[in-house]
Design a protein around this motif. Structure first.
Motif, short mmCIF file in Angstrom:
data_model
loop_
_atom_site.label_atom_id
_atom_site.label_comp_id
_atom_site.label_asym_id
_atom_site.label_seq_id
_atom_site.Cartn_x
_atom_site.Cartn_y
_atom_site.Cartn_z
N ASP A 1 4.62 15.78 5.53
CA ASP A 1 5.05 15.50 6.98
C ASP A 1 4.22 14.12 7.67
N GLY A 2 3.78 12.78 7.17
CA GLY A 2 3.16 12.01 7.40
C GLY A 2 1.96 12.21 6.60
N GLY A 3 1.23 12.48 5.85
CA GLY A 3 0.07 13.15 4.80
C GLY A 3 -0.60 14.53 5.84
N SER A 4 -0.54 14.94 4.84
CA SER A 4 -1.86 16.50 5.55
C SER A 4 -2.74 17.14 3.97
N SER A 5 -3.92 16.99 4.87
CA SER A 5 -5.36 17.97 4.67
C SER A 5 -4.91 19.08 4.22
N TRP A 6 -6.07 19.34 3.20
CA TRP A 6 -6.08 20.93 3.33
C TRP A 6 -7.53 20.95 2.00
N LEU A 7 -8.14 22.30 2.00
CA LEU A 7 -10.12 22.22 2.00
C LEU A 7 -9.45 23.02 0.55
N SER A 8 -10.41 22.85 -0.50
CA SER A 8 -10.87 23.60 -2.53
C SER A 8 -11.55 24.03 -1.73
N MET A 9 -12.31 24.37 -2.70
CA MET A 9 -13.11 24.99 -3.31
C MET A 9 -13.69 23.91 -4.85
N ASP A 10 -12.54 23.34 -5.30
CA ASP A 10 -12.55 22.75 -6.92
C ASP A 10 -12.18 21.22 -6.28
N LYS A 11 -12.63 19.74 -6.94
CA LYS A 11 -12.16 18.64 -6.40
C LYS A 11 -11.14 18.65 -7.31
N GLU A 12 -10.66 19.52 -8.25
CA GLU A 12 -9.33 18.86 -9.28
C GLU A 12 -8.08 19.35 -8.06
N VAL A 13 -6.76 18.79 -7.72
CA VAL A 13 -6.03 18.44 -7.38
C VAL A 13 -4.82 19.59 -7.13
N ARG A 14 -4.50 20.60 -6.05
CA ARG A 14 -3.22 21.20 -6.29
C ARG A 14 -3.01 21.39 -4.98
N ASN A 15 -1.67 20.85 -4.92
CA ASN A 15 -1.44 20.64 -3.84
C ASN A 15 -1.00 21.69 -3.18
N PRO A 16 -1.00 22.77 -2.15
CA PRO A 16 -0.26 23.35 -1.26
C PRO A 16 0.72 23.53 -1.20
N TYR A 17 0.99 22.48 -0.66
CA TYR A 17 2.08 21.93 0.26
C TYR A 17 3.79 21.24 -0.47
N TYR A 18 3.39 21.26 -2.09
CA TYR A 18 5.05 20.80 -2.57
C TYR A 18 4.54 21.97 -4.48
N GLY A 19 3.39 22.65 -4.19
CA GLY A 19 3.66 23.62 -5.04
C GLY A 19 3.89 23.11 -6.47
N SER A 20 4.72 23.30 -7.35
CA SER A 20 4.37 23.41 -8.66
C SER A 20 5.65 21.73 -8.69
N PHE B 1 0.88 -1.21 -0.06
CA PHE B 1 0.10 -0.10 0.22
C PHE B 1 1.05 1.36 -0.13
N ILE B 2 1.96 0.96 0.97
CA ILE B 2 2.56 2.27 0.36
C ILE B 2 3.28 3.14 -0.62
N THR B 3 4.29 1.59 -0.82
CA THR B 3 4.70 1.39 -2.03
C THR B 3 3.90 2.06 -3.31
N LEU B 4 2.87 1.70 -3.01
CA LEU B 4 1.59 2.34 -4.23
C LEU B 4 1.15 3.77 -4.17
N THR B 5 0.82 4.59 -2.27
CA THR B 5 1.20 5.69 -2.91
C THR B 5 1.78 6.39 -3.42
N ILE B 6 3.14 6.29 -2.89
CA ILE B 6 4.60 7.06 -2.81
C ILE B 6 4.88 6.52 -4.73
#
Length: 202
Positions: free
Chosen positions: A170-189, A15-20
């Motif tokens: 950081d071991g898994g982190s959440s955030w809120l968005s108004m859009d379904k499309e993922v735009r990651n604020p923790y890694y950016g580009s 599972f971990i390998t698949l996620t990474i």
């Protein structure tokens, strides 16, 4: 019993390998798209403007200060997605003020007590964001996102929000968005699309 433990260990590792691998594939897509960098920036820009339009609409049609907090939170998220440290600094200060001005008088005594704790914590993290480099901004944004999610659980929301999750930061982190499309604020580009929608909040 020993066989069971071994099997569970193998499943966990798989599972971990698949996620990474999933997130690294997202990173490869980013690297492969470097040749189309301007096109990607254009796409990101469009998404950012869409977010701004929705935020403005939400602020006009919403119930006041709670919507202001959400508006400023989403603007801060967009700045982190865009790797914009200076904008993040400015918006951290703005969000601290929005939280400080939040009118909680209409809620029950229990809700007011909970909201006071949330506000105190959120203001502290927003102020840290206003004084930090982007790596530290992202660290504080993780806790700030939990505060905003806890606030919405009490105040409610007039639009559908999406709680998104990145397994890598950081071991898994959440955030809120108004859009379904993922735009990651923790890694950016670096890994823009790493993450998934965890749940819808209505």
């Amino acid at each position: 019993m020993k066989i069971l433990k071994t099997t569970l260990g193998i499943v966990a590792i798989a599972f971990i390998t698949l996620t990474i691998v999933s997130c690294k594939d997202g990173k490869k897509e980013q690297n492969n798209a470097d040749g189309n960098h301007s096109e990607m920036n254009h796409d990101n820009s469009d998404g950012h403007h869409d977010g701004e339009k929705k935020a403005i609409s939400m602020s006009e049609n919403g119930s006041g200060n709670t919507q202001d907090v959400l508006d400023d939170y989403f603007s801060l998220k967009d700045a982190l997605v865009a790797d914009d440290n200076a904008k993040g600094t400015e918006l951290g200060a703005t969000l601290a003020k929005s939280f400080g001005n939040l009118d909680i008088s209409k809620y029950t005594d229990t809700q007011i007590a909970d909201l006071k704790d949330i506000i105190e914590d959120a203001v502290e993290h927003a102020e840290h964001i206003s004084e930090s480099d982007i790596a530290h901004q992202r660290e504080h944004f993780k806790i700030l996102s939990k505060d905003v999610t806890d606030m919405v659980a009490i105040t409610g929301t007039e639009i559908t929000l999406y709680e998104q999750f990145c397994p890598m930061y950081d071991g898994g982190s959440s955030w809120l968005s108004m859009d379904k499309e993922v735009r990651n604020p923790y890694y950016g580009s670096q890994m823009l699309k790493c993450g998934k929608v965890q749940r819808e909040i209505n």
